[in-house]
Scaffold this motif. Structure first.
Motif, PDB file in Angstrom:
ATOM      1  N   GLU A   1      82.229  15.847 -48.469  1.00 13.15           N
ATOM      2  CA  GLU A   1      82.727  14.613 -48.907  1.00 13.15           C
ATOM      3  C   GLU A   1      82.351  13.331 -47.898  1.00 13.15           C
ATOM      4  N   LEU A   2      82.634  13.830 -46.652  1.00 12.08           N
ATOM      5  CA  LEU A   2      82.342  12.826 -45.777  1.00 12.08           C
ATOM      6  C   LEU A   2      80.973  12.507 -45.399  1.00 12.08           C
ATOM      7  N   LEU A   3      80.160  13.339 -45.524  1.00 15.19           N
ATOM      8  CA  LEU A   3      78.643  13.265 -45.477  1.00 15.19           C
ATOM      9  C   LEU A   3      77.788  12.622 -46.630  1.00 15.19           C
ATOM     10  N   LYS A   4      78.530  13.047 -47.762  1.00 15.69           N
ATOM     11  CA  LYS A   4      78.332  12.324 -49.139  1.00 15.69           C
ATOM     12  C   LYS A   4      78.557  10.700 -49.039  1.00 15.69           C
ATOM     13  N   GLY A   5      79.486  10.219 -48.157  1.00 18.93           N
ATOM     14  CA  GLY A   5      79.851   9.106 -48.054  1.00 18.93           C
ATOM     15  C   GLY A   5      78.856   8.307 -47.161  1.00 18.93           C
TER      16      GLY A   5
END
Lengths: 310, 256
Positions: A222-226
């Protein structure tokens, strides 16, 4: 389910007045592989030091596997294995003696202690060094010795403070395999590291701490998606004197054979290749400039970057 | 005895004993050589001219004091140097992260120090038999006072190590406090030989009580009432152990 680690409003001010932790909250689930990231002095080691009983806490609560640090410290300690950042064993003791000694501190009788020492020294490829004084070991071996020592009482949660600092890539990868296997067998693992590709490839959840505050906590994906922007480097055939004008793409010349460009979410590489073709450029190879987590980390922790992206 | 605390305690003691046995050239040999020199120079060469002290040969008079001196310095030195080395190398963290109560840590290190003190005392006693005949007047007084003295000084060594921040700090107390108090504690003379005011001052020195009570156990004479000595030993043991436990509880010098 009881959380492996629950931290609420944890504060710490050192005697010199430095406020290392400003009331952080942190949750780690059982069985998680969790990374606590942050620049030097951000509060990572203080947080883990408090959980490990190596640092006195200021205020707030810490619970490990459901046990409160203030009222059930011994149970907390039994649930934990700790691998600190600095080597902290007696350098004149033999490798096997260090493990048997540590097992004794956890109440393991000598016979069981010897069995466990053999088990973990073999797993960490140190068995043939068991009769060697620990000061004679290489840096990588010392790191593995500290991991073996932390596991000798078979804790439910393992804390590693920069476990792969200063070890070569081969040993680092073998340690990654070992930790992944350990986690697959049910041990919760919390680590801090400066190798962000390590956190990205190993950890399911990540928290980033800066100036004593948690500034991000989420599943790694999720962090990287952001992450809104990624920088790539393209190597091209022929010689370039300036960065080509590519419509809707911010590009910079790295050298006469390479171009650096930023790709934001929503932009596809197919379109980039089409733009290169339109500009008459023959792309030989393409690669990310840095890993995605590293870019995100820099975005979140560098003031100038924070202002620029705001 | 399979209780985890017992296992942890015996692990600490075993480690401490293994440490001083491993470096016996630094821990057991020097007191033996020093005391043999004392026996030769003070006991034989000078002692033969001194004559008797309280009705005993000078050699017989000083042997209990020299045994006690060796027990005191080695009990103290073992814990202060070992605990400080653990702090210095950070290997004390092995204990701090483990579920070992502070009183087990305290007892483990203290018994480690007592072991070295008694080992040195035994070596010195054996060596003294080359120079004089030793007959124990009261075995219970002899054993109890030497054990309690070793406990008192091993605990004091731990407190010293907790406060120490560099290696110099663990040598200052033995050099400037322990050695003078031992020399002025009636090892080489009877305090009854001193002027009355110095007798009174000497009685403020706790080592005087320990040396004299031990001498009473061996040869049956003492400058002070032995019950006062036991009272003082109990007082020191209680006070120093409480202080050491408090320091371990607060993490002084160990946890930031």
């Amino acid at each position: 389910m009881t959380k492996a680690l629950e931290i609420k409003q944890l504060r710490k001010v050192y005697d010199n007045g430095f406020e290392a932790l400003k009331g952080i909250d942190l949750d780690v689930e059982q069985g998680d592989f969790f990374a606590l990231l942050g620049p030097n002095g951000a509060g990572k080691s203080t947080t883990l030091g408090i959980v490990s009983s190596l640092v006195n806490k200021g205020s707030g609560t810490v619970r490990v596997c459901g046990h409160d640090l203030d009222t059930e410290r011994e149970r907390v300690k039994r649930s934990l294995g700790v691998v600190p950042q600095e080597f902290n064993f007696n350098t004149f003791e033999k490798v096997e003696d260090i493990l048997i000694q540590q097992a004794g501190y956890y109440g393991l009788r000598p016979r069981l202690a010897r069995q466990r020492a053999e088990k973990y020294l073999k797993q960490l490829d140190l068995w043939d060094k068991r009769d060697v004084q620990s000061r004679m070991l290489s840096g990588g071996m010392k790191r593995r010795l500290m991991i073996a020592r932390a596991l000798v009482h078979e804790p439910r949660m393992l804390i590693l403070d920069e476990p792969t600092a200063g070890v070569d890539i081969e040993i680092r990868r073998s340690m990654w395999r070992f930790l992944t296997q350990l986690n697959a067998e049910g041990t919760t693992i919390i680590l801090t590291t400066h190798y962000l590709e390590e956190a990205e490839s190993l950890c399911r959840n990540i928290a980033i701490i800066n100036h004593g505050e948690i500034i991000a906590q989420a599943p790694t994906k999720e962090l990287l998606k952001g992450k809104q922007r990624a920088t790539f480097v393209a190597d091209v055939r022929g010689t370039l004197s300036e960065a080509p004008a590519l419509e809707g793409l911010s590009s910079r010349l790295v050298d006469e054979h390479s171009i650096e460009f930023d790709l934001t979410n929503g932009q596809s590489l197919n379109r980039v290749f089409a733009l290169f073709e339109q500009a008459g450029l023959d792309v030989v190879s393409i690669r990310p400039k840095t890993n995605r987590l590293e870019e995100l980390f820099v975005d979140l922790t560098t003031p100038s970057q924070q202002e620029a992206t705001a | 005895m399979n209780h985890p605390y017992w296992v942890a305690f015996s692990s600490i003691v075993f480690k401490e004993v293994r440490r001083f046995m491993r470096i016996w050239q630094q821990t057991l040999l020097p007191p033996a050589i020093t005391m043999v020199l004392y026996f030769i120079i003070f006991g034989n060469l000078i002692g033969s001219r001194v004559g008797t002290m309280d009705g005993f040969d000078y050699m017989q008079f000083i042997v209990p004091g020299l045994i006690m001196m060796s027990v005191i310095t080695n009990s103290y030195g073992n814990v202060s140097s070992s605990f400080f080395s653990n702090k210095f190398q950070k290997s004390i963290e092995e204990l701090m992260v483990a579920p070992v109560p502070n009183w087990v840590i305290l007892l483990g290190f203290v018994i480690g120090g007592v072991s070295r003190g008694l080992a040195c005392g035994l070596i010195v006693t054996a060596l003294s038999l080359w120079f004089t005949d030793l007959q124990v007047h009261n075995i219970w007084v002899t054993l109890s006072v030497i054990l309690m003295t070793a406990v008192v000084f091993a605990t004091a060594g731990l407190i010293n190590a907790i406060f120490a921040t560099k290696f110099d700090d663990v040598t200052i107390v033995p050099t400037f406090i322990l050695t003078p108090l031992t020399y002025l504690g009636g090892v080489f003379y009877s305090v009854s030989m001193l002027p009355e005011v110095w007798q009174w001052v000497s009685k403020l020195n706790p080592i005087l009580y320990m040396v004299n009570t031990f001498r009473y156990g061996i040869i049956g004479i003492s400058d002070i009432p032995i019950f006062a000595a036991y009272g003082m030993l109990f007082l020191f043991m209680g006070a120093l152990m409480s202080w050491a436990l408090y320091l371990l509880h607060t993490g002084r010098g160990l946890r930031s």
